[in-house]
Structures are given as C-alpha cells and as structure tokens.
Design an enzyme around this catalytic site. Structure first.
Site, short mmCIF file in Angstrom:
data_model
loop_
_atom_site.label_atom_id
_atom_site.label_comp_id
_atom_site.label_asym_id
_atom_site.label_seq_id
_atom_site.Cartn_x
_atom_site.Cartn_y
_atom_site.Cartn_z
CG HIS A 185 -23.49 17.72 4.50
ND1 HIS A 185 -22.21 17.96 5.08
CD2 HIS A 185 -24.64 17.50 5.83
CE1 HIS A 185 -22.35 18.04 6.60
NE2 HIS A 185 -23.88 17.78 6.71
CE LYS A 227 -24.02 21.63 5.09
NZ LYS A 227 -25.10 22.28 5.78
#
Length: 249
Positions: free
Chosen positions: A141, A145
C-alpha cells in the site's frame, strides 16, 4: 434515485465517490459530513446529527475513530449505512453487529468486487492445497496507510482459515522467528511505499511448484464503485448485517 449522505466527503475516497456519482443520474448526494468546511454542490455538516435532509443511505469513508459515533447516529435516525472505513477495533465491530439488529448495515474490509471474487476463489482451492502447500500473503500500500497488515490481508487470511480443515496461526512478518516455518501458519507481510492504491498476493508454495493469486488496485475508483453498489443494494433492505458475499449472490 438513491439519495446519499456522504461521510468524509472531502477525503480522498469522498472525492472519488463524488466523481462516480456525477456520472450516474440514478445517484445523488443530499448532504456531506466532514470536519473541514469547503465549498460543495451540497450542504456539508460537522456530524450526522446536524443533517436535516432525507436520505436512503449513509456511505462512510472516514476515520476508524469516528465510526462508532456515526453508527449510533444512524440508529437514532433509522438510516441504512455502508461502512467502508478500515482498521476498525473489535469493540466497534461488536457495536456494528448490535446496531444491525435495528438498521441495515453493509460492512466489508474491502469494497472491491474483484477482491471479493478472489476470496471466493481462495475458499474453493484451500481445502485441496492446505496439506501440501505453505500459504503466505503479501500486501502493498501507499506510504500514508497507517494500519498494517491491511484489513484486506486479514480478510483474505480469515477467508482461508474459514475453508481450511486445520486452522492456521497468523505470523506477521518473520523478524525474530528463529525456528523453521510451521505448517500450521499463514505468513502476512506488509509493504508501504509511494502511492500504491493496494496490491494483495496470496502464495501457495508446495514442493517444486507454486500457485499465486493476486489482486491489484490500479486506482481508488474501484472502492468507490463497490461502495455505491453496496448503497444501492441496501435500499429498502430490512435491518441486518450485510457484506460483499450477499451482494455477489
């Protein structure tokens, strides 16, 4: 016409939702909720309690800390809600389960239709492979995040465990693991960098052969699309807790 209250309307996903709705004449935002105040094509409030417009559903892409309060307010207003916020605590999940007895709630750790089809595939192949194959999950990600491993990685692991004859332990990374890998485990590994919207790979590693199933999100638009489909699905539904498996039936 589906009338929507959008919680977190000025966040990244809130903006994606707005773009999707602008292209669909059957959807409209009647009000937004956000801590910041900006110009919008609809009225924006600080909390759901302040909203006076009538709506069919609340769609939530916000912060995990605000979900519990939002769910309580949906119960008070008798509003259906799609919860697309990730990283929820166990207490919040329990609250969602209780609230679903009074209002329709759609909750999924991942709103992508593709990811949820992947889950179905994992549950079909796991019983045939678990005895002879080691199972590992790698998720990637963007660098902003906060939760690791991702809610989707845990969702994939849980779906594998639900189909497995022998339940697996989750090993988050392998730092400090000095022993050989156990058969009774699923390794889960997190990568964070750049602007990666999301990638999840599930590896079944056997003797002299490997099977890899992977889902790659090329943009956040897929999550917006899934959340809107969930909102349409919830319209006129009775109280209950619904998920992507219900939508895909």
């Amino acid at each position: 016409m589906l009338h929507i209250i959008l919680n977190g309307c000025f966040g990244r996903m809130g903006q994606e939702i707005q773009e999707e709705i602008n292209q669909n004449k059957e959807l409209t935002i009647v009000a937004g909720i956000d801590r910041t105040q900006q110009e919008a094509d609809f009225p924006v409030y600080q909390t759901l309690a302040d909203v006076t417009e009538a709506a069919d559903v609340v769609i939530d892409f916000s912060h995990d800390n605000s979900v519990a309060t939002l769910v309580d307010q949906c119960v008070q207003k008798k509003l259906a809600i799609v919860i697309a916020t990730t990283g929820l605590s166990e207490n919040t999940k329990q609250q969602i389960d209780k609230a679903s007895q009074m209002v329709p709630i759609f909750y999924s750790a991942n709103m992508s239709l593709g990811v949820n089809v992947l889950i179905e595939a994992l549950q079909k192949i796991t019983p045939a492979l678990e005895e002879d194959f080691d199972i590992e999950i790698v998720e990637k990600h963007h660098n902003q995040k906060k939760d690791a491993p991702s809610g989707t990685a845990l969702l994939l692991a849980d779906s594998i465990n639900a189909a497995a004859e022998e339940k697996k332990d989750y090993i988050l990374g392998r730092s400090g693991q000095e022993n050989a890998r156990s058969k009774n485990e699923i390794g889960i590994h997190a990568v964070r960098g750049g602007t990666i919207p999301g990638e999840h790979a599930v590896l079944y590693a056997g003797k002299d052969e490997m099977i890899e199933l992977k889902h790659t999100a090329l943009s956040r638009r897929i999550f917006a699309n899934g959340a809107l489909k969930a909102g349409e699905f919830l319209k006129d539904k009775k109280p209950g807790l619904y998920s992507m498996s219900d939508l895909l039936k």
